[in-house]
Design an enzyme around this catalytic site. Structure first.
Site, PDB file in Angstrom:
ATOM      1  N   ASN A   9      30.970  50.725  35.314  1.00 18.64           N
ATOM      2  CA  ASN A   9      32.113  50.052  35.382  1.00 18.64           C
ATOM      3  C   ASN A   9      32.433  49.024  34.159  1.00 18.64           C
ATOM      4  OD1 ASN A   9      34.687  49.045  35.702  1.00 18.64           O
ATOM      5  ND2 ASN A   9      34.110  48.116  37.764  1.00 18.64           N
ATOM      6  N   ARG A  93      34.016  54.611  36.352  1.00 20.93           N
ATOM      7  CA  ARG A  93      35.318  54.254  36.849  1.00 20.93           C
ATOM      8  C   ARG A  93      36.448  53.944  35.914  1.00 20.93           C
ATOM      9  NH1 ARG A  93      37.568  48.187  37.975  1.00 20.93           N
ATOM     10  NH2 ARG A  93      39.501  48.811  39.211  1.00 20.93           N
ATOM     11  N   HIS A 182      43.621  50.557  42.478  1.00 20.02           N
ATOM     12  CA  HIS A 182      42.735  50.845  43.501  1.00 20.02           C
ATOM     13  C   HIS A 182      42.437  51.813  44.591  1.00 20.02           C
ATOM     14  CE1 HIS A 182      43.278  45.930  43.902  1.00 20.02           C
ATOM     15  NE2 HIS A 182      42.257  46.102  43.118  1.00 20.02           N
ATOM     16  N   ARG A 243      47.221  36.605  39.311  1.00 20.23           N
ATOM     17  CA  ARG A 243      48.418  37.461  38.948  1.00 20.23           C
ATOM     18  C   ARG A 243      49.588  37.360  39.892  1.00 20.23           C
ATOM     19  NH1 ARG A 243      45.336  43.227  39.178  1.00 20.23           N
ATOM     20  NH2 ARG A 243      43.581  42.330  38.438  1.00 20.23           N
ATOM     21  N   GLU A 388      33.577  51.009  46.454  1.00 22.64           N
ATOM     22  CA  GLU A 388      33.920  52.021  45.416  1.00 22.64           C
ATOM     23  C   GLU A 388      32.858  52.652  44.732  1.00 22.64           C
ATOM     24  OE1 GLU A 388      36.279  48.374  44.458  1.00 22.64           O
ATOM     25  OE2 GLU A 388      37.843  49.768  43.646  1.00 22.64           O
TER      26      GLU A 388
END
Ligand code: ADP
Length: 402
Positions: A9, A93, A182, A243, A388
């Site tokens: 990642n 990813r 996601h 965010r 993940e």
């Protein structure tokens, strides 16, 4: 037998990776994990962790390729370099797969180019992913490399959910639509739910809540996503660590006109200086909880706004799905914060949702997936740890073997 898969990642200033052994007794527990961070800064940091060893290096790291090469060298010193481990495939990813990729894909030059072509849709993420892909392909040229996209699970969204009510010509010309994010997590977690609640996967209507530093909700019918809270980018939807989540777009015009802010300043404001952090100074839920315990009103308000937004999404997805079987909490906050689960699910008895406090507090000390609703709650509420990396590793192995 072992089947080692390297999962990478690559971020803008860091690379996180794991090696998983899919043939191990507990394939979800990484065989090795690594972190390369502070790339390009005056002081770098590389850490490799195996079951028995942790090694670190704090020399400056000039570039992503230097960082990855050095990390692989450190792994070799421990006798667990990619060659020693006979890595079977590498899973990468990738945040944005645009309209091009609706499933994982083996990376060749053309795929790498296509991922590059999507940079305008993910300017913060795709350049770093591409860099990671190129470096890893150069270091491990004989191994299949597979890209797994965060957006792919949301390819199935109906037009009514994916198209914005924006001028059609402009939207189409600039590829503006809801792509979601996601997806790897929502797919993985939702895939485990039917078994846990003892229902046929094709019949299960569910909502998944991925509440981490980033946060998103998804509505899933029979294994297919029909709606999600993130939009063109991962800025939309729920309140997040830093965010805004949903906000009236006119706020941008107002800030440009009245505060004379530039687009880049507003981008930074919305993505990095807002959310929980912007509301009360901290983005970590553990610190937020401490401030709330101390009676800090800004922290309490930030928490209330967060809860309010999650409930808005759960309500609208219940209506979209028509009938609901399960709601699942996952990721750092969803898996660990008792209060968020209690408060987002409070007073929903009329909708068949009843939380069992002892189960929510995990008084039985269950590890892994668990039910937190009462036995007579019509809608089952669950906590399912996401993974993940495991999902990416499995996808990479599947393609490498095909
Ligand atoms: P990311 O989106 O970065 O993958 P994670 O899913 O790891 O995030 O979630 C990180 C967040 O989870 C942290 O910012 C923190 O707020 C929250 N978190 C982690 N552990 C706990 C805990 N024990 N209690 C409450 N919140 C937690």
């Amino acid at each position: 037998m072992t089947q080692h898969i390297l999962v990478l990642n690559s971020g803008s200033s860091s690379i996180k990776f794991q090696v998983l052994d899919l043939e191990a007794e507990h394939p979800d527990v990484p065989f090795l994990s690594g972190l390369v961070e502070q790339i390009g800064e005056s002081r770098g940091h590389i850490r490799i962790v195996t079951e028995n060893n942790t090694i670190e290096d704090r020399r400056p790291i000039l570039s992503h390729s230097v960082g990855l090469e050095r990390a692989f060298g450190m792994m070799s010193l421990l006798g667990v370099g990619p060659q020693d481990l006979d890595v079977h495939a590498v899973g990468h990813r990738v945040v944005q797969g645009g309209s091009i990729f609706n499933e994982p894909v083996i990376i060749d030059d053309r795929v790498a180019e296509q991922i590059g072509s999507l940079i305008p849709l993910a300017p913060l993420h795709n350049p770093a992913h591409l860099d990671g892909i190129e470096n890893a392909r150069a270091l491990l040229p004989d191994v299949p490399h597979v890209a797994v996209f965060d957006t792919a699970f949301f390819h199935s969204l109906p037009d009514a959910a994916s198209r914005y009510a924006l001028n059609r010509d402009i939207a189409d010309q600039y590829h503006i639509r809801r792509y979601g994010a996601h997806g790897t997590s929502h797919k993985y977690v939702s895939g485990l739910v039917p078994d846990i609640i003892g229902k046929d996967p094709r019949e299960v209507n569910q909502i998944t809540l991925h509440l981490g530093n980033g946060a998103s909700a998804a509505a899933i019918r029979g294994g297919k996503a029909i709606d999600t809270s993130m939009g063109l980018t991962p800025l939309a939807g729920l309140v997040m660590g830093t965010r805004t989540g949903d906000i009236d777009p006119s706020v941008i015009f107002h800030l440009v006109r009245e505060a004379k802010m530039s687009i880049d300043e507003i981008d930074t404001l919305f993505n990095r200086r807002s959310g929980l952090k912007g509301l009360c100074g901290v983005n970590d839920f553990r610190l937020l909880q401490e401030l709330m315990n101390e009676g800090e009103s800004d922290a309490q308000e930030a928490y209330d706004i967060y809860v309010h937004r999650v409930r808005q999404y759960v309500g609208s997805y219940m209506l979209e799905l028509g009938r609901l079987d399960a709601i699942t909490f996952t990721a750092g906050v969803g898996e660990n914060h008792v209060g968020i689960r209690r408060d987002t699910m409070a007073n929903l008895e009329n909708f068949g949702i009843i939380i069992d406090d002892a189960r929510n507090n995990n008084e039985a000390g269950v590890k892994g997936a668990r039910l937190i609703s009462t036995d007579d709650s019509e809608v089952k509420v669950l906590v399912v740890p996401t993974n993940e990396e495991l999902a990416i590793a499995r996808a990479a192995a599947e393609l490498a073997d095909s």
